[in-house]
Design a protein around this motif. Structure first.
Motif, PDB file in Angstrom:
ATOM      1  N   VAL A  26       1.251  -0.823   0.267  1.00 39.58           N
ATOM      2  CA  VAL A  26       0.016  -0.103   0.144  1.00 39.58           C
ATOM      3  C   VAL A  26       0.869   1.123  -0.137  1.00 39.58           C
ATOM      4  CG1 VAL A  26      -1.408   1.285   1.547  1.00 39.58           C
ATOM      5  CG2 VAL A  26      -1.858  -1.022   1.265  1.00 39.58           C
ATOM      6  N   ALA A  27       2.268   1.440   0.895  1.00 40.46           N
ATOM      7  CA  ALA A  27       2.887   2.156   0.638  1.00 40.46           C
ATOM      8  C   ALA A  27       3.251   2.545  -0.946  1.00 40.46           C
ATOM      9  CB  ALA A  27       4.050   1.493   2.060  1.00 40.46           C
ATOM     10  N   VAL A  28       3.902   2.067  -1.484  1.00 42.71           N
ATOM     11  CA  VAL A  28       4.330   1.954  -2.371  1.00 42.71           C
ATOM     12  C   VAL A  28       2.557   2.132  -4.120  1.00 42.71           C
ATOM     13  CG1 VAL A  28       6.515   1.168  -2.029  1.00 42.71           C
ATOM     14  CG2 VAL A  28       4.338  -0.149  -3.478  1.00 42.71           C
ATOM     15  N   GLY A  29       1.732   1.743  -3.332  1.00 44.74           N
ATOM     16  CA  GLY A  29       0.566   2.716  -4.517  1.00 44.74           C
ATOM     17  C   GLY A  29      -0.308   1.423  -4.326  1.00 44.74           C
ATOM     18  N   GLN A  30       0.342   0.183  -4.225  1.00 42.84           N
ATOM     19  CA  GLN A  30       0.187  -1.246  -4.768  1.00 42.84           C
ATOM     20  C   GLN A  30      -1.461  -1.974  -3.877  1.00 42.84           C
ATOM     21  OE1 GLN A  30       3.235  -3.196  -4.819  1.00 42.84           O
ATOM     22  NE2 GLN A  30       4.201  -2.199  -6.322  1.00 42.84           N
ATOM     23  N   THR A  31      -2.404  -2.484  -4.472  1.00 37.70           N
ATOM     24  CA  THR A  31      -4.012  -2.548  -2.850  1.00 37.70           C
ATOM     25  C   THR A  31      -3.517  -3.820  -2.527  1.00 37.70           C
ATOM     26  OG1 THR A  31      -4.492  -3.441  -4.622  1.00 37.70           O
ATOM     27  CG2 THR A  31      -5.111  -1.474  -4.814  1.00 37.70           C
ATOM     28  N   ARG A  32      -2.818  -5.146  -3.302  1.00 40.29           N
ATOM     29  CA  ARG A  32      -2.882  -6.042  -3.316  1.00 40.29           C
ATOM     30  C   ARG A  32      -1.000  -6.533  -3.282  1.00 40.29           C
ATOM     31  NH1 ARG A  32      -3.634  -9.917  -6.113  1.00 40.29           N
ATOM     32  NH2 ARG A  32      -4.447  -8.709  -8.193  1.00 40.29           N
ATOM     33  N   CYS A  33      -0.931  -7.844  -2.367  1.00 37.26           N
ATOM     34  CA  CYS A  33       0.693  -8.654  -3.359  1.00 37.26           C
ATOM     35  C   CYS A  33       0.295  -9.543  -3.686  1.00 37.26           C
ATOM     36  CB  CYS A  33       0.856  -9.667  -1.224  1.00 37.26           C
ATOM     37  SG  CYS A  33       1.987 -10.546  -2.208  1.00 37.26           S
ATOM     38  N   PRO A  34       1.571  -9.017  -4.374  1.00 38.92           N
ATOM     39  CA  PRO A  34       0.307 -10.078  -5.927  1.00 38.92           C
ATOM     40  C   PRO A  34       1.115 -11.175  -6.233  1.00 38.92           C
ATOM     41  CG  PRO A  34       1.965  -8.793  -6.230  1.00 38.92           C
ATOM     42  CD  PRO A  34       2.182  -8.255  -5.043  1.00 38.92           C
ATOM     43  N   THR A  35       1.416 -11.938  -4.824  1.00 36.02           N
ATOM     44  CA  THR A  35       2.760 -13.249  -5.611  1.00 36.02           C
ATOM     45  C   THR A  35       1.767 -14.347  -4.490  1.00 36.02           C
ATOM     46  OG1 THR A  35       5.103 -12.422  -4.089  1.00 36.02           O
ATOM     47  CG2 THR A  35       4.546 -15.020  -4.449  1.00 36.02           C
ATOM     48  N   ARG A  36       1.101 -15.197  -5.393  1.00 39.89           N
ATOM     49  CA  ARG A  36      -0.076 -16.488  -4.753  1.00 39.89           C
ATOM     50  C   ARG A  36       0.679 -17.434  -4.290  1.00 39.89           C
ATOM     51  NH1 ARG A  36      -3.379 -12.791  -4.642  1.00 39.89           N
ATOM     52  NH2 ARG A  36      -4.117 -11.888  -6.922  1.00 39.89           N
ATOM     53  N   GLY A  37       1.711 -18.058  -4.257  1.00 41.86           N
ATOM     54  CA  GLY A  37       2.043 -19.389  -3.255  1.00 41.86           C
ATOM     55  C   GLY A  37       3.046 -18.842  -2.732  1.00 41.86           C
ATOM     56  N   VAL A  38       3.067 -19.692  -1.434  1.00 41.11           N
ATOM     57  CA  VAL A  38       4.701 -19.378  -0.449  1.00 41.11           C
ATOM     58  C   VAL A  38       6.095 -19.346  -1.038  1.00 41.11           C
ATOM     59  CG1 VAL A  38       5.023 -19.592   2.062  1.00 41.11           C
ATOM     60  CG2 VAL A  38       2.900 -20.130   1.304  1.00 41.11           C
ATOM     61  N   PRO A  39       6.364 -18.479  -0.947  1.00 39.65           N
ATOM     62  CA  PRO A  39       8.232 -18.367  -1.842  1.00 39.65           C
ATOM     63  C   PRO A  39       9.054 -19.543  -0.551  1.00 39.65           C
ATOM     64  CG  PRO A  39       7.405 -16.353  -1.620  1.00 39.65           C
ATOM     65  CD  PRO A  39       6.011 -16.988  -0.452  1.00 39.65           C
ATOM     66  N   TYR A  40       9.409 -19.732  -1.732  1.00 44.10           N
ATOM     67  CA  TYR A  40      10.322 -21.001  -1.136  1.00 44.10           C
ATOM     68  C   TYR A  40       9.270 -22.073  -0.347  1.00 44.10           C
ATOM     69  CZ  TYR A  40      13.183 -16.663  -0.897  1.00 44.10           C
ATOM     70  OH  TYR A  40      13.330 -15.683  -1.160  1.00 44.10           O
ATOM     71  N   SER A  41       8.700 -22.512  -0.945  1.00 46.28           N
ATOM     72  CA  SER A  41       7.710 -23.577  -0.667  1.00 46.28           C
ATOM     73  C   SER A  41       8.053 -24.886  -0.880  1.00 46.28           C
ATOM     74  CB  SER A  41       6.467 -23.276  -0.161  1.00 46.28           C
ATOM     75  OG  SER A  41       5.810 -23.224  -1.862  1.00 46.28           O
ATOM     76  N   ASP A  42       9.213 -24.821  -2.131  1.00 47.05           N
ATOM     77  CA  ASP A  42       9.888 -25.738  -2.902  1.00 47.05           C
ATOM     78  C   ASP A  42      10.774 -25.666  -3.042  1.00 47.05           C
ATOM     79  OD1 ASP A  42      10.128 -23.642  -4.584  1.00 47.05           O
ATOM     80  OD2 ASP A  42       8.800 -24.548  -6.362  1.00 47.05           O
ATOM     81  N   GLY A  44      12.450 -22.580  -3.627  1.00 44.02           N
ATOM     82  CA  GLY A  44      12.843 -21.594  -4.192  1.00 44.02           C
ATOM     83  C   GLY A  44      12.340 -20.799  -4.215  1.00 44.02           C
ATOM     84  N   GLY A  45      13.259 -19.733  -4.944  1.00 41.40           N
ATOM     85  CA  GLY A  45      12.308 -18.432  -4.685  1.00 41.40           C
ATOM     86  C   GLY A  45      11.540 -17.912  -6.026  1.00 41.40           C
ATOM     87  N   ASP A  46      11.757 -19.073  -6.801  1.00 36.98           N
ATOM     88  CA  ASP A  46      11.550 -18.290  -8.544  1.00 36.98           C
ATOM     89  C   ASP A  46       9.713 -18.027  -8.400  1.00 36.98           C
ATOM     90  OD1 ASP A  46      14.148 -19.380  -9.627  1.00 36.98           O
ATOM     91  OD2 ASP A  46      13.221 -20.661 -10.298  1.00 36.98           O
ATOM     92  N   ASN A  47       8.984 -17.994  -7.793  1.00 41.30           N
ATOM     93  CA  ASN A  47       7.504 -17.712  -8.039  1.00 41.30           C
ATOM     94  C   ASN A  47       6.634 -16.397  -7.147  1.00 41.30           C
ATOM     95  OD1 ASN A  47       7.834 -18.806  -5.081  1.00 41.30           O
ATOM     96  ND2 ASN A  47       5.999 -19.391  -4.898  1.00 41.30           N
ATOM     97  N   VAL A  48       8.401 -15.723  -6.319  1.00 41.90           N
ATOM     98  CA  VAL A  48       7.938 -14.220  -5.931  1.00 41.90           C
ATOM     99  C   VAL A  48       7.857 -13.553  -6.806  1.00 41.90           C
ATOM    100  CG1 VAL A  48       8.871 -12.641  -4.574  1.00 41.90           C
ATOM    101  CG2 VAL A  48       9.492 -14.988  -4.126  1.00 41.90           C
ATOM    102  N   HIS A  49       6.670 -12.671  -7.211  1.00 40.73           N
ATOM    103  CA  HIS A  49       6.706 -11.891  -8.178  1.00 40.73           C
ATOM    104  C   HIS A  49       7.802 -10.140  -7.802  1.00 40.73           C
ATOM    105  CE1 HIS A  49       4.589  -8.666 -10.567  1.00 40.73           C
ATOM    106  NE2 HIS A  49       3.622  -9.516 -11.184  1.00 40.73           N
TER     107      HIS A  49
END
Length: 309
Positions: A26-42, A44-49
């Motif tokens: 919100v502080a940078v003008g975005q309404t929500r977190c766009p990353t859907r899955g949990v980072p590092y759940s597999d 690695g962090g490739d699924n982080v927006h």
């Protein structure tokens, strides 16, 4: 973060930091977190927006993860933490989120624990007890003083105005009084409570303490509110059940008045029948609210104790 990430702890941290990460977006003008899955759940962090990296959302997760894993390791003989006690791990994550919030407040020049009740706050609470007559009134003033100190230090605050409508509901829960949220009389009552607390605090701790601890943070540490966020960050609507109960109470009050009951008797009976308890106020304190929205159609002045046609 290292490739050797505990996926279960990462999941606890990701969901445990949801509110902090939302504020970062919100502080940078975005309404929500766009990353859907949990980072590092597999592993690695490739699924982080990328937006999560840019906004600091992922950095918050990293910070709390490192804090939590250090605490978990410190309580074990080996170097590898286990999450066999998931409830305990959740407690550790929650405590580290609170620590991160406190560090952020200190970095902005605010107290680390604004709602603690020792020191100067304890002296002000004692003074508030001295000006309040009833036990419920003393409890309410202490509660409001704590909420005021917490409100001015909130990280996601987007207004420099006291949330009197929300606090009116809190006061009704404390003293059982009948208040219509948003009514002029209700807002005036809460504003008077706030003035009493500020004046008492100034008498006990001095004007500088009130300015530094309450008024200056209230007016200064306010985040920007864009058009996209106004609806999301607006105060919540009243509970529908409360709206229905107040409507039924008004209807029953007017019916009893038409049957010849005095205003006070009508209040006593309608509150007892609808809410299941005795009213905690005099009818004069809520008469306007009971007769809204069509006061003229309600008949002559109820203080005359005349039957309504």
């Amino acid at each position: 973060m290292s490739a050797a990430v505990d996926a279960r702890l990462a999941e606890l941290v990701w969901y445990g930091t949801a509110e902090l990460r939302r504020r970062a977006h919100v502080a940078v003008g975005q309404t929500r977190c766009p990353t859907r899955g949990v980072p590092y759940s597999d592993g690695g962090g490739d699924n982080v927006h990328q937006l999560c990296r840019d906004a600091g959302c992922l950095g918050i997760m990293h910070d709390v993860y490192v804090r939590a894993i250090q605490r978990l390791r410190a309580r074990r003989e080996g170097n590898s933490p286990t999450l066999e006690r998931m409830g305990y791990a959740r407690t550790i994550v929650s405590s580290q989120v609170s620590e991160l919030e406190r560090d952020g407040r200190v970095g902005r020049g605010l107290p680390a624990k604004p709602t603690r009740n020792d020191g100067i706050a304890a002296r002000i609470n004692a003074a508030l007890d001295g000006v309040a007559v009833e036990e419920q009134e003393r409890l309410w003033l202490r509660t409001l003083f704590r909420m005021m100190r917490g409100y001015v230090c909130r990280d996601d605050r987007h207004s420099a105005v006291w949330p009197v409508d929300v606090w009116a509901g809190e006061k009704s829960r404390v003293d059982g009084g009948l208040r219509v949220i948003g009514a002029v009389s209700t807002r005036a009552e809460l504003a008077a409570d706030i003035r009493l607390i500020l004046s008492t605090a100034e008498q006990v701790a001095g004007r500088r303490w009130v300015d530094n601890s309450i008024l200056h943070p209230l007016l200064t540490f306010v985040g920007p509110l864009t058009e996209d966020h106004k609806r999301e960050l607006a105060a919540p609507a009243p509970d529908p059940a409360d709206v229905v109960a107040v409507a039924e109470l008004r209807t029953r009050f007017r019916s009893l008045m038409r049957e010849g009951a005095s205003a006070q008797e009508a209040l006593d009976r309608s509150v007892s029948e609808i809410l299941g308890r005795r009213p905690a106020c005099n009818v004069r304190e809520v008469l306007d609210d009971l007769l809204l929205p069509d006061r003229e159609s309600a008949g002559p002045d109820p203080d005359q104790d005349q039957p309504m046609p």
